[in-house]
Write a protein that holds these residues in place. Structure first.
Motif, PDB file in Angstrom:
ATOM      1  N   MET A 121       1.789  -2.012   2.640  1.00 21.54           N
ATOM      2  CA  MET A 121       2.568  -1.936   1.404  1.00 21.54           C
ATOM      3  C   MET A 121       2.300  -0.624   0.651  1.00 21.54           C
ATOM      4  O   MET A 121       2.193  -0.616  -0.569  1.00 21.54           O
ATOM      5  N   LEU A 124      -3.458   2.212   0.555  1.00 19.52           N
ATOM      6  CA  LEU A 124      -4.456   2.535   1.563  1.00 19.52           C
ATOM      7  C   LEU A 124      -5.731   1.768   1.244  1.00 19.52           C
ATOM      8  O   LEU A 124      -6.264   1.868   0.141  1.00 19.52           O
TER       9      LEU A 124
ATOM     10  N   ARG B  91      -6.009   4.656  -8.221  1.00 18.29           N
ATOM     11  CA  ARG B  91      -6.384   3.243  -8.181  1.00 18.29           C
ATOM     12  C   ARG B  91      -6.748   2.788  -9.594  1.00 18.29           C
ATOM     13  O   ARG B  91      -7.065   3.621 -10.441  1.00 18.29           O
ATOM     14  N   THR B 175     -11.294  -0.832  -3.543  1.00 15.96           N
ATOM     15  CA  THR B 175     -11.387  -0.039  -2.312  1.00 15.96           C
ATOM     16  C   THR B 175     -10.005   0.322  -1.768  1.00 15.96           C
ATOM     17  O   THR B 175      -9.865   0.709  -0.623  1.00 15.96           O
ATOM     18  N   TRP B 176      -8.991   0.175  -2.589  1.00 15.22           N
ATOM     19  CA  TRP B 176      -7.654   0.555  -2.131  1.00 15.22           C
ATOM     20  C   TRP B 176      -7.040   1.514  -3.136  1.00 15.22           C
ATOM     21  O   TRP B 176      -7.454   1.556  -4.301  1.00 15.22           O
ATOM     22  N   TYR B 177      -6.073   2.298  -2.670  1.00 17.27           N
ATOM     23  CA  TYR B 177      -5.392   3.239  -3.556  1.00 17.27           C
ATOM     24  C   TYR B 177      -4.004   3.519  -2.993  1.00 17.27           C
ATOM     25  O   TYR B 177      -3.726   3.218  -1.829  1.00 17.27           O
ATOM     26  N   ILE B 178      -3.159   4.106  -3.835  1.00 13.60           N
ATOM     27  CA  ILE B 178      -1.777   4.356  -3.417  1.00 13.60           C
ATOM     28  C   ILE B 178      -1.728   5.491  -2.391  1.00 13.60           C
ATOM     29  O   ILE B 178      -2.386   6.511  -2.543  1.00 13.60           O
ATOM     30  N   ASN B 179      -0.952   5.270  -1.344  1.00 13.40           N
ATOM     31  CA  ASN B 179      -0.676   6.345  -0.397  1.00 13.40           C
ATOM     32  C   ASN B 179       0.408   7.225  -1.006  1.00 13.40           C
ATOM     33  O   ASN B 179       1.592   6.956  -0.888  1.00 13.40           O
ATOM     34  N   HIS B 180      -0.027   8.277  -1.700  1.00 13.84           N
ATOM     35  CA  HIS B 180       0.921   9.076  -2.481  1.00 13.84           C
ATOM     36  C   HIS B 180       1.552  10.188  -1.657  1.00 13.84           C
ATOM     37  O   HIS B 180       2.431  10.899  -2.136  1.00 13.84           O
ATOM     38  N   SER B 181       1.105  10.379  -0.420  1.00 13.85           N
ATOM     39  CA  SER B 181       1.477  11.608   0.288  1.00 13.85           C
ATOM     40  C   SER B 181       2.923  11.646   0.770  1.00 13.85           C
ATOM     41  O   SER B 181       3.382  12.676   1.233  1.00 13.85           O
ATOM     42  N   ILE B 320       5.278  -0.310  -3.271  1.00 13.24           N
ATOM     43  CA  ILE B 320       3.992  -0.149  -3.966  1.00 13.24           C
ATOM     44  C   ILE B 320       3.825  -1.257  -5.008  1.00 13.24           C
ATOM     45  O   ILE B 320       2.775  -1.872  -5.120  1.00 13.24           O
ATOM     46  N   LEU B 322       5.137  -4.232  -4.984  1.00 15.68           N
ATOM     47  CA  LEU B 322       4.837  -5.499  -4.297  1.00 15.68           C
ATOM     48  C   LEU B 322       3.386  -5.533  -3.840  1.00 15.68           C
ATOM     49  O   LEU B 322       2.692  -6.539  -3.994  1.00 15.68           O
ATOM     50  N   GLY B 323       2.943  -4.410  -3.286  1.00 15.83           N
ATOM     51  CA  GLY B 323       1.560  -4.324  -2.811  1.00 15.83           C
ATOM     52  C   GLY B 323       0.566  -4.532  -3.939  1.00 15.83           C
ATOM     53  O   GLY B 323      -0.408  -5.280  -3.800  1.00 15.83           O
ATOM     54  N   ILE B 324       0.842  -3.903  -5.073  1.00 18.07           N
ATOM     55  CA  ILE B 324      -0.056  -4.024  -6.219  1.00 18.07           C
ATOM     56  C   ILE B 324      -0.034  -5.452  -6.768  1.00 18.07           C
ATOM     57  O   ILE B 324      -1.060  -6.013  -7.132  1.00 18.07           O
ATOM     58  N   LEU B 326       0.325  -8.088  -5.066  1.00 20.63           N
ATOM     59  CA  LEU B 326      -0.539  -8.888  -4.185  1.00 20.63           C
ATOM     60  C   LEU B 326      -2.001  -8.660  -4.517  1.00 20.63           C
ATOM     61  O   LEU B 326      -2.794  -9.594  -4.567  1.00 20.63           O
ATOM     62  N   LYS B 327      -2.357  -7.392  -4.755  1.00 21.85           N
ATOM     63  CA  LYS B 327      -3.751  -7.068  -5.060  1.00 21.85           C
ATOM     64  C   LYS B 327      -4.178  -7.685  -6.395  1.00 21.85           C
ATOM     65  O   LYS B 327      -5.302  -8.136  -6.549  1.00 21.85           O
TER      66      LYS B 327
END
Lengths: 159, 335
Positions: A121, A124, B91, B175-181, B320, B322-324, B326-327
């Motif tokens: 999602m 990372l 994060r 221990t997670w962060y956005i894949n901003h690349s 992102i 949706l992912g957040i 969930l976290k």
């Protein structure tokens, strides 16, 4: 017995409340033990050597040579341990495309060291070594989709 | 709940997604230069994506927190430290009362964004909290932050509260962060995609060639209003006069000296210089993070490709979110 069917069976076993299973079908034998202390193997003409060098599912043209190896065995290979993926996602060896990889073959790792990230999602997720030792092999490639529990690194343990 | 400005640094302002809908009165849009980073910072702390954050330029800004706060830092890497220890970006981070957040110097990119759960309690002027410095409206008293300023933080929403509770249980940092690349990169040479401007065809063939084949270097004349570039001069095939017309973020104007200017967040509302191109929306974050002396190459794409890239960017943000969710285990609690 094809790989897909095998994967399905293993998934079912993993989700079920059983510890071990033995299936025999047309000369094909599958025995599965959930306990981390023992080996899960599928074989009928199995070479002893490849059993301990191949991670996870190894397939060849000949279904007879299917070998599964999830965990190091008790008796042998105690020297090597595997760092496995905590989740399904995409494997990356570095925090961003411009950065250096977290670890390479030969890197010394300890418990809390981040060894790679797994993307799901667009987030990372850092994976920690959770063990101490030296990375001897990287078992997956950058950008590869990986599964829960899949071995990522082979580590020679140190106390 | 508030934070104190200890050092303003080079330039720190409060910015949201801008003052839209009032350009017809000559009011500029303003807003964050790198809107993608702003939106992601807000997502990480449970704010609405359009909430205001602090935009920090290049170096030197420092704050102290007067309460425990949930914050997120995105954008360029200005080597942020919390009580002198490096802190990770992209994060959610819980900072303790009395902590000092410092931005040192830019190792990559140019602008960092600090979002805080709840957002900044500053009045909306003409529908936005963005600072419009030249007109002295919006943001904190219509100006850049100064030493001694006390910025009030708004009450936490249910969603903010949930985020705080979720991340409180984590020992240090998540221990997670956005894949901003995917849409943000902080290179010294950036490829910027553009569509042809309305006066593109009035430029000489040689100029058109140079425009897409050569590097253009960002000069020191680069602020929130516009970026002046230096490179092979771009010339019209004959002297012409143009009527002033509307311009927008990313419009590439070419004044008489032939050196392109790209209009940025604090751009004027209209312009009369010939427009050789328009930066596509999806590449504005990259452009906004350029440091002076860094270079760009321009690549012409079709409007369809530009739209596709923008849709990809929006889908990426949705994923992102949706992912957040969930976290943060937000369950049904929406923005």
């Amino acid at each position: 017995m094809n790989t897909e069917r095998l994967k399905k069976i293993i998934k079912i076993i993993e989700q079920a409340q059983i510890d071990s299973l033995c299936i025999e079908e047309n000369g094909f034998k599958l025995s599965y033990q959930k306990n981390t202390m023992s080996t899960s193997t599928v074989s009928d003409h199995m070479s002893h050597e490849s059993l301990y060098t191949d991670p996870i599912v190894h397939t060849s043209e000949n279904a007879d040579n299917l070998i599964i190896e999830n965990q190091p065995t008790k008796e042998e290979d105690v020297e090597f341990q595997e760092i496995t993926s905590p989740m399904i996602g995409t494997f990356y060896s570095r925090p961003n495309p411009e950065a250096e990889p977290y670890v390479t073959v030969g890197s010394k790792v300890s418990e809390h060291d981040v060894v790679c990230v797994v993307e799901a999602m667009k987030l990372l997720n850092e994976v920690s070594a959770n063990m101490q030792g030296e990375v001897v092999e990287i078992l997956v490639e950058d950008g590869q989709v990986i599964e829960f529990g899949q071995p990522l690194f082979k580590v020679r343990g140190s106390e | 709940m508030s934070i104190n400005v200890i050092r303003p640094g080079l330039l720190a302002t409060i910015q949201d997604l801008g003052r839209v809908g009032v350009q017809k009165y000559g009011i500029i849009v303003s807003g964050a230069m790198d809107q993608l980073s702003l939106r992601m910072a807000n997502l990480l702390v449970g704010n609405g994506q359009d909430e205001a954050a602090i935009e920090i330029t290049l170096y030197g800004t420092a704050f102290t927190f007067n309460h425990d706060h949930l914050i997120a830092i995105t954008g360029g890497d200005l080597q942020p430290t919390l009580n002198d220890a490096p802190i990770p970006m992209w994060r959610p981070i819980l900072v303790k009362k009395g902590s000092t957040l410092t931005f040192n110097s830019a190792v990559s990119g140019c602008r960092s964004y600090v979002a805080i759960a709840g957002g900044f309690n500053v009045p909306k002027e003409l529908g936005s909290k963005s600072t419009y410095m030249r007109a002295k409206i919006g943001g904190f008293k219509g100006r850049a932050l100064k030493k001694g300023d006390v910025l009030e933080i708004d009450c936490l929403s249910d969603r903010n509260q949930l985020f705080v509770e979720q991340f409180q249980s984590i020992h240090s940092y998540p221990t997670w962060y956005i894949n901003h690349s995917e849409f943000n990169s902080f290179q010294q040479i950036e490829k910027i995609r553009i569509i042809k401007g309305s006066e593109y065809e009035f430029f000489t063939e040689k100029s058109k060639q140079s425009f897409t084949n050569d590097h253009y270097q960002l000069t020191l004349e680069a602020d929130r209003m516009g970026f002046k570039f230096e490179g092979q001069p771009l010339e019209l095939n004959q002297a012409r006069e143009f009527l002033s017309e509307g311009v927008t973020y990313g419009t590439i104007q070419v004044p008489a000296n032939g050196q392109p200017i790209i209009l940025m967040a604090d751009r004027q509302t209209t312009g009369g210089y010939p427009k050789i191109g328009q930066v596509i929306s999806a590449d504005l974050p990259k452009l906004a993070q350029l440091q002076p002396n860094h270079k760009v190459t321009f690549e012409i794409v079709s409007i369809q490709e530009a739209e596709k890239a923008l849709l990809q960017l929006e889908n990426y943000l949705k994923e992102i979110l949706l992912g957040i969710n969930l976290k943060a285990r937000t369950g049904g609690i929406a923005l």
